[in-house]
Scaffold this active site. Structure first.
Site, PDB file in Angstrom:
ATOM      1  N   ARG A  72      56.283  11.441 100.180  1.00 31.25           N
ATOM      2  CA  ARG A  72      56.002  10.709 101.304  1.00 31.25           C
ATOM      3  C   ARG A  72      55.377   9.536 101.242  1.00 31.25           C
ATOM      4  O   ARG A  72      55.622   8.428 101.786  1.00 31.25           O
ATOM      5  CB  ARG A  72      54.925  11.428 102.277  1.00 31.25           C
ATOM      6  CG  ARG A  72      55.558  13.101 102.709  1.00 31.25           C
ATOM      7  CD  ARG A  72      54.908  13.821 103.798  1.00 31.25           C
ATOM      8  NE  ARG A  72      54.842  12.810 104.990  1.00 31.25           N
ATOM      9  CZ  ARG A  72      53.493  12.807 105.704  1.00 31.25           C
ATOM     10  NH1 ARG A  72      52.448  13.812 105.199  1.00 31.25           N
ATOM     11  NH2 ARG A  72      53.315  12.108 106.753  1.00 31.25           N
ATOM     12  N   ASN A 104      48.475   8.848 112.628  1.00 32.21           N
ATOM     13  CA  ASN A 104      49.493   8.390 111.491  1.00 32.21           C
ATOM     14  C   ASN A 104      48.381   8.181 110.218  1.00 32.21           C
ATOM     15  O   ASN A 104      47.381   7.638 110.378  1.00 32.21           O
ATOM     16  CB  ASN A 104      50.432   7.329 111.767  1.00 32.21           C
ATOM     17  CG  ASN A 104      51.151   7.824 112.652  1.00 32.21           C
ATOM     18  OD1 ASN A 104      51.291   8.834 113.031  1.00 32.21           O
ATOM     19  ND2 ASN A 104      51.777   6.742 113.316  1.00 32.21           N
ATOM     20  N   HIS A 121      43.205  11.212 110.909  1.00 31.80           N
ATOM     21  CA  HIS A 121      43.856  12.054 110.068  1.00 31.80           C
ATOM     22  C   HIS A 121      43.773  11.441 108.725  1.00 31.80           C
ATOM     23  O   HIS A 121      44.356  12.078 107.709  1.00 31.80           O
ATOM     24  CB  HIS A 121      45.145  12.510 110.471  1.00 31.80           C
ATOM     25  CG  HIS A 121      45.120  13.428 111.554  1.00 31.80           C
ATOM     26  ND1 HIS A 121      46.296  13.748 112.348  1.00 31.80           N
ATOM     27  CD2 HIS A 121      44.226  13.846 112.469  1.00 31.80           C
ATOM     28  CE1 HIS A 121      45.924  14.424 113.357  1.00 31.80           C
ATOM     29  NE2 HIS A 121      44.768  14.627 113.445  1.00 31.80           N
ATOM     30  N   CYS A 149      39.525  14.734  89.104  1.00 37.37           N
ATOM     31  CA  CYS A 149      38.402  14.093  89.443  1.00 37.37           C
ATOM     32  C   CYS A 149      37.488  13.348  88.159  1.00 37.37           C
ATOM     33  O   CYS A 149      37.294  14.348  87.419  1.00 37.37           O
ATOM     34  CB  CYS A 149      37.564  14.772  90.444  1.00 37.37           C
ATOM     35  SG  CYS A 149      35.879  13.846  90.779  1.00 37.37           S
ATOM     36  N   CYS A 152      33.902  15.422  88.378  1.00 37.16           N
ATOM     37  CA  CYS A 152      33.865  17.038  88.210  1.00 37.16           C
ATOM     38  C   CYS A 152      34.901  17.752  87.637  1.00 37.16           C
ATOM     39  O   CYS A 152      34.877  18.818  87.320  1.00 37.16           O
ATOM     40  CB  CYS A 152      33.475  17.536  89.501  1.00 37.16           C
ATOM     41  SG  CYS A 152      34.869  17.613  90.646  1.00 37.16           S
ATOM     42  N   ASN A 215      56.968   7.719 125.467  1.00 28.72           N
ATOM     43  CA  ASN A 215      57.503   8.555 124.582  1.00 28.72           C
ATOM     44  C   ASN A 215      58.855   8.784 125.158  1.00 28.72           C
ATOM     45  O   ASN A 215      59.215   9.230 126.366  1.00 28.72           O
ATOM     46  CB  ASN A 215      56.730  10.176 124.698  1.00 28.72           C
ATOM     47  CG  ASN A 215      56.917  10.949 123.455  1.00 28.72           C
ATOM     48  OD1 ASN A 215      58.223  11.304 123.113  1.00 28.72           O
ATOM     49  ND2 ASN A 215      55.925  11.562 122.823  1.00 28.72           N
ATOM     50  N   PRO A 216      60.036   8.965 124.154  1.00 26.78           N
ATOM     51  CA  PRO A 216      61.058   9.524 124.829  1.00 26.78           C
ATOM     52  C   PRO A 216      61.513  10.723 125.630  1.00 26.78           C
ATOM     53  O   PRO A 216      62.391  10.982 126.235  1.00 26.78           O
ATOM     54  CB  PRO A 216      62.213   9.473 123.687  1.00 26.78           C
ATOM     55  CG  PRO A 216      61.407   8.673 122.330  1.00 26.78           C
ATOM     56  CD  PRO A 216      59.897   9.000 122.927  1.00 26.78           C
TER      57      PRO A 216
HETATM   58  P1  NAD Z   1      54.847  14.736 116.098  1.00 24.56           P
HETATM   59  O1  NAD Z   1      56.216  15.001 114.880  1.00 24.56           O
HETATM   60  O2  NAD Z   1      54.485  16.140 116.458  1.00 24.56           O
HETATM   61  O3  NAD Z   1      55.468  14.286 117.196  1.00 24.56           O
HETATM   62  C1  NAD Z   1      56.413  12.820 117.237  1.00 24.56           C
HETATM   63  C2  NAD Z   1      56.338  12.670 118.900  1.00 24.56           C
HETATM   64  O4  NAD Z   1      57.027  11.021 119.041  1.00 24.56           O
HETATM   65  C3  NAD Z   1      57.438  13.347 119.609  1.00 24.56           C
HETATM   66  O5  NAD Z   1      56.591  13.735 120.826  1.00 24.56           O
HETATM   67  C4  NAD Z   1      58.537  12.491 119.946  1.00 24.56           C
HETATM   68  O6  NAD Z   1      59.157  12.861 121.012  1.00 24.56           O
HETATM   69  C5  NAD Z   1      57.969  11.043 119.885  1.00 24.56           C
HETATM   70  N1  NAD Z   1      58.898  10.010 119.412  1.00 24.56           N
HETATM   71  C6  NAD Z   1      59.771  10.142 118.480  1.00 24.56           C
HETATM   72  N2  NAD Z   1      60.377   8.896 118.411  1.00 24.56           N
HETATM   73  C7  NAD Z   1      59.739   7.950 119.176  1.00 24.56           C
HETATM   74  C8  NAD Z   1      59.628   6.590 119.453  1.00 24.56           C
HETATM   75  N3  NAD Z   1      60.665   5.936 118.943  1.00 24.56           N
HETATM   76  N4  NAD Z   1      58.563   5.972 120.028  1.00 24.56           N
HETATM   77  C9  NAD Z   1      57.696   6.811 120.852  1.00 24.56           C
HETATM   78  N5  NAD Z   1      57.815   8.241 120.640  1.00 24.56           N
HETATM   79  C10 NAD Z   1      58.542   8.704 119.752  1.00 24.56           C
HETATM   80  O7  NAD Z   1      53.675  13.871 115.531  1.00 24.56           O
HETATM   81  P2  NAD Z   1      52.222  13.842 116.062  1.00 24.56           P
HETATM   82  O8  NAD Z   1      52.172  14.384 117.479  1.00 24.56           O
HETATM   83  O9  NAD Z   1      51.777  12.477 115.344  1.00 24.56           O
HETATM   84  O10 NAD Z   1      51.696  15.024 115.257  1.00 24.56           O
HETATM   85  C11 NAD Z   1      51.848  15.691 114.049  1.00 24.56           C
HETATM   86  C12 NAD Z   1      51.054  15.294 112.632  1.00 24.56           C
HETATM   87  O11 NAD Z   1      51.914  14.719 111.954  1.00 24.56           O
HETATM   88  C13 NAD Z   1      49.980  14.556 112.909  1.00 24.56           C
HETATM   89  O12 NAD Z   1      48.912  15.358 112.500  1.00 24.56           O
HETATM   90  C14 NAD Z   1      50.110  13.228 111.901  1.00 24.56           C
HETATM   91  O13 NAD Z   1      49.070  12.870 110.932  1.00 24.56           O
HETATM   92  C15 NAD Z   1      51.131  13.522 111.183  1.00 24.56           C
HETATM   93  N6  NAD Z   1      52.368  12.969 110.565  1.00 24.56           N
HETATM   94  C16 NAD Z   1      52.145  11.483 110.305  1.00 24.56           C
HETATM   95  C17 NAD Z   1      52.908  10.564 109.874  1.00 24.56           C
HETATM   96  C18 NAD Z   1      52.565   9.222 109.586  1.00 24.56           C
HETATM   97  O14 NAD Z   1      51.814   8.825 109.164  1.00 24.56           O
HETATM   98  N7  NAD Z   1      53.685   8.135 110.062  1.00 24.56           N
HETATM   99  C19 NAD Z   1      54.514  10.837 109.721  1.00 24.56           C
HETATM  100  C20 NAD Z   1      54.494  12.489 110.072  1.00 24.56           C
HETATM  101  C21 NAD Z   1      53.564  13.303 110.600  1.00 24.56           C
END
Ligand code: NAD
Length: 247
Positions: A72, A104, A121, A149, A152, A215-216
């Site tokens: 990732r 994110n 997060h 680490c 420790c 959101n879409p």
């Molecule tokens: P999620 O994956 O649960 O949901 C993503 C949402 O984004 C969905 O509702 C979807 O419909 C919407 N979406 C998709 N494409 C889009 C766009 N182009 N524009 C706007 N909306 C769009 O993600 P979440 O709600 O962030 O929660 C899940 C967990 O995943 C969080 O804890 C997060 O920390 C982690 N996560 C982070 C990343 C990152 O850092 N980029 C990536 C994956 C997961």
């Protein structure tokens, strides 16, 4: 694709002093960072991310979880901010105060130029000691295995909040303070199911903010939002910035 906004919304938004944007994986999807709900690809297709991003998974198989994070981190290293991140950074030229509360861990808001970012997060580029939680600077890595680490000797883990873990108190306080203070609260690209982030828009609404979802797809927040803007953040946010800045 042209986007239009209700006049009442633009008028209320223009009067705002503090605008908050809660963002989720959806805003980074257009940068090529997969959301958790999207299928994992290649070697990782058979793993469920919600079962890898946990302390239990790390204790069970530290090398597996470390390798997943290395993959990732590699994806995120290739990604750059998209027009959605940049438009949000551009909000800082329009409003006196803008706070981004992001779920994110990719650091793309800061890269885009947002200056007040609360990383709910954590950040995938940082490392922590698994036992003490203290930051560990990057050091020599053994391929495929977590480093240890230097203080420790326990394993080093990624500096992110895993499922089942509490958010740091200071981070949660900063998020609630911003949500209580703002006049407009955007929820962008999040499925609104992961707590405590999912409750922040409802908290903001109780404190008097206008809640707008971008959101879409519909989410559990949709029935509670004052306005739902359907579409990708990378289209809607630049269109909104343009609507705010053109006389
Ligand atoms: P999620 O994956 O649960 O949901 C993503 C949402 O984004 C969905 O509702 C979807 O419909 C919407 N979406 C998709 N494409 C889009 C766009 N182009 N524009 C706007 N909306 C769009 O993600 P979440 O709600 O962030 O929660 C899940 C967990 O995943 C969080 O804890 C997060 O920390 C982690 N996560 C982070 C990343 C990152 O850092 N980029 C990536 C994956 C997961």
């Amino acid at each position: 694709m042209s986007v239009s906004f209700p006049l009442w919304f633009l008028e209320r938004l223009r009067r705002a002093h503090h605008v908050v944007a809660l963002t989720g994986a959806g805003i980074s999807a257009e940068s090529g960072v997969p959301t958790f709900r999207e299928a994992q690809t290649g070697l990782w297709a058979r793993y469920d991310p919600t079962e890898l991003a946990t302390p239990e998974a790390f204790l069970r198989d530290p090398a597996l979880v470390w390798r997943w994070y290395a993959w990732r981190r590699g994806l995120i290293a290739q990604a750059s901010p998209n027009p959605g991140h940049r438009a949000l950074a551009g909000f800082e030229d329009v409003f006196p105060k803008v706070t981004v509360l992001t779920q994110n861990v990719d650091g793309l808001h800061t890269q885009a130029g947002s200056t007040r970012v609360v990383e709910l997060h954590g950040n995938i580029h940082r490392n922590l000691c698994f036992r003490e939680g203290a930051p560990v600077p990057p050091g020599a890595e053994r391929p495929g295995e977590p480093p240890t680490c230097p203080r420790c000797g326990d394993y080093v883990r990624p500096g992110v909040v895993w499922f089942g873990e509490m958010l740091p108190t200071a981070v949660l306080q900063a998020a609630h303070q911003a949500a209580a203070e703002c006049e407009v609260f955007f929820s962008i690209g999040t499925s609104s199911v992961v707590e405590p982030a999912a409750s922040l828009p409802l908290f903001a609404r109780d404190k008097g903010a206008l809640v707008v979802e971008i959101n879409p797809a519909a989410t559990p927040l949709t029935p509670h939002a004052d306005l739902s803007l359907r579409g990708p953040a990378g289209h809607i946010l630049p269109a909104l910035l343009a609507a705010l800045t053109t006389p």
